[in-house]
Design an enzyme around this catalytic site. Sequence first.
Site: not given
Length: 449
Positions: A290, A311, A425
């Site tokens: 951000e 792994h 948003k």
Amino acid sequence: MTNLNFNTSALDGFVKENEINEIKPFVETANDLLINGTGVSSEMRQWVDLPQDYDKKEFADIKDAAQKIRKDSDVLVVIGIGGSYLGAKMAIDFLKGSYFNNLSKDKRNAPQIFFTGNSISGSDMSELIEMLDGQDFSINVISKSGTTTEPSIAFRIFRELLVKKYGENEANQRTYVTTDANKGSLRKEVKENNFQSFVIPDGVGGRYSVLTPVGLLPIAVAGVNIDELMDGANQARINYQKASFEDNEALQYAAYRNVLYRKGYTNEIFENYEPSLRFLSEWLKQLTGETEGKDNKGIYTSSANFSTDLHSLGQYIQQGMRNLMETVVNIQKPEADQVVPNKDNNDDGIQYLEGRNLNYINEKARESVVLAHKEGGVPNMLINVEDQTPSSLGYLIYFFEYAIAVSGYLNGINPFNQPGVEDYKSNMFALLGKPGYEDLKKKLENKNN
Ligand code: PA5
């Protein structure tokens, strides 16, 4: 006292001395912008002096509220998303370990702490509701804007549960709100219902807010000494604000990662060798993503937890696209240790490790990875942290906040806004039919057709 050391010994062949000398004046200018408040959005740099200039009366209130919650609750439900939850989750895991919630109540000596309102999953919330069955609980809702959809939904759900269980009056005593001093719907609810509330300072954005009540209340409920946490951060504040580049690990880290970025290492992987640091990387991804990812530029950050991910992602890191750099947070004195037991045969092939400490083996794994990845063309930066105490964590938090804000100014972007988050948003408000977003809804629907 320095609880942190920045080690670049594995950058041999990746970064040359002259490249650091060349970027150094630009890092120093970015540092001046931050310290003197002459950069863009300078009103959002209140976190810079926060470890010293915090509200002492509110700090005492946080400790009192934490004591009450520790006494009257088996569970604290923390509702928030992004910067309104990642810091507390990161700190509690770092200081109390990944199994904190699974310990017996006696051993934990604190309420269980669960985080919700950080997704919109009905299944996840249902599981948490089931977990609360028969338990005494309190809720701490955290939202600076007070308008974020995820925590608003979760607050309704858990508040309703609280009122059903305790009735309005006691539910009000068990509701703690952390939000803006004046603005937003949560502040309105505080006034109407007399909830105990805490303030997110105006000049501190979500991702820089862990050392405000946003992080401090849940962290204190977990039984952490928050004075020590603030002291550690303050020590870093003093060091980094006065130290010259040569003695300033935060400025050096900003310099090295940006030299690498400019040479095509555009992806930074945050790595650790302790599962309790998994959320440190989550918090870092938010802090960096951000802060830096704007105007079509910025380092893309991700995380890997070792040795687990050796792994899985390990293959890619060793031989995939060569645009990766690594930043390892290494704990020098881990909290505890175990020894590989003896056995009367070598069927599992690990007899040569008998009697060895796991911390020793883990350290050798880390050293082997650095050698292999270096060979494979991946530069590796090492941040050594002394231990997993509140003071070391406070220091580490400040180190990263400082280095990343400097990196932001260095790249000529505004480190303290997050327009991209706001875009999503508003789109979601529009698509869900929130009043006031009709025009945007039409625009989005046209785009979809
Ligand atoms: O760092 C930020 O500003 C964001 O990630 C916010 O923390 C997040 O969007 C939640 O916002 P709010 O606290 O207003 O609910």
